[in-house]
Enzyme design. Sequence first.
Site, short mmCIF file in Angstrom:
data_model
loop_
_atom_site.label_atom_id
_atom_site.label_comp_id
_atom_site.label_asym_id
_atom_site.label_seq_id
_atom_site.Cartn_x
_atom_site.Cartn_y
_atom_site.Cartn_z
CE LYS A 49 41.95 -16.77 -46.93
NZ LYS A 49 42.27 -16.87 -45.49
CD GLN A 93 39.98 -17.79 -42.61
OE1 GLN A 93 40.72 -18.31 -43.41
NE2 GLN A 93 39.81 -16.39 -42.42
CG ASP A 116 47.77 -17.11 -43.13
OD1 ASP A 116 47.43 -16.45 -44.37
OD2 ASP A 116 46.86 -17.58 -42.46
#
Length: 277
Positions: A49, A93, A116
């Site tokens: 990422k 995460q 997200d």
Amino acid sequence: VAARLIDGKGLAERLRAEIAEEVREIGDVGLATILVGDDPASDVYIRRKHDAAQEVGIRSVDHRLPATVTEEELGRLIAELNADDSVDGVLVQSPLPPHLDEDEVIQWVNYEKDVDGFHPDNAGLLYAGRPRFVPATALGILTLLKEYEVVLEGARAVVVGRSVIVGKPVSLLLLSENATVTICHSRTKDLAAHTREADVLVVAVGRPKVVTTDMVKPGAAVIDVGMNRTGEGLRGDVDPAAAEVAGLITPVPGGVGPMTIASLLRNTVTAARRRRC
Ligand SMILES: NC(=O)c1ccc[n+]([C@@H]2O[C@H](COP(=O)([O-])OP(=O)(O)OC[C@H]3O[C@@H](n4cnc5c(N)ncnc54)[C@H](OP(=O)(O)O)[C@@H]3O)[C@@H](O)[C@H]2O)c1
């Protein structure tokens, strides 16, 4: 006739070039990630990422916390990033260590920075048909289908898997495109009877060959989300031999995976634009 392979890698590259252009226009875009603990797979995902963010000119900051971090300490960092005007997107995460409640933690992220798309407010907007941030894998899948001009309106779409990160959001997106959507899962009876009806088949289970060639309708568009590490390397959920029956199919690797990261970058730019107007 063998299916046309969907080139997710190539499309993701083009999208990254477009995103880089937008980042230059905006001037400065910031993404902050939080990784708790030292899970090796999560470490790889986070690095990817950051590499992708840097490639398009997004300033990314990698926050690492020990697996023993308390809720309070994690909450404090999220609150700081929420308040930091130079940060447009905040990503925690997954998975978190067992003592931290993921559902709770995601609610601490400011929903305007939730790139997200997992915050209940963003999930709710998607449910209501007014999406703001859509989970990256689902957004990437819809982008692929549109790029390949797959007809969704009136199509029979079957999604295998009902996770919050893939199966459910992709089902809602397909519904909003006027497909007739069936969602299958581990308790579905006669999975093959459903998948054989699918003009568009999305498989997100996490088990190699859960969909075999005989389960695919001739000419169908098949999106294989699975990422399974096997003795033979990375494999999807669909038997690669299904390419002989399908009309279009994503390879693994090189299909959905690269689109997921490109879509996360897209969400970050969307967050930056929203915060500036
Ligand atoms: N390429 C990418 O960027 C990307 C991104 C995310 C995930 N993935 C991969 O996609 C796969 C799925 O991920 P996920 O997070 O959605 O997984 P998940 O949370 O484990 O969900 C799996 C889903 O599959 C269903 N399922 C399990 N066995 C089944 C069976 N035999 N028949 C039909 N359905 C079955 C489960 O049903 P129940 O709900 O009934 O348990 C569940 O809904 C994994 O391989 C993951 O690594 C790839």
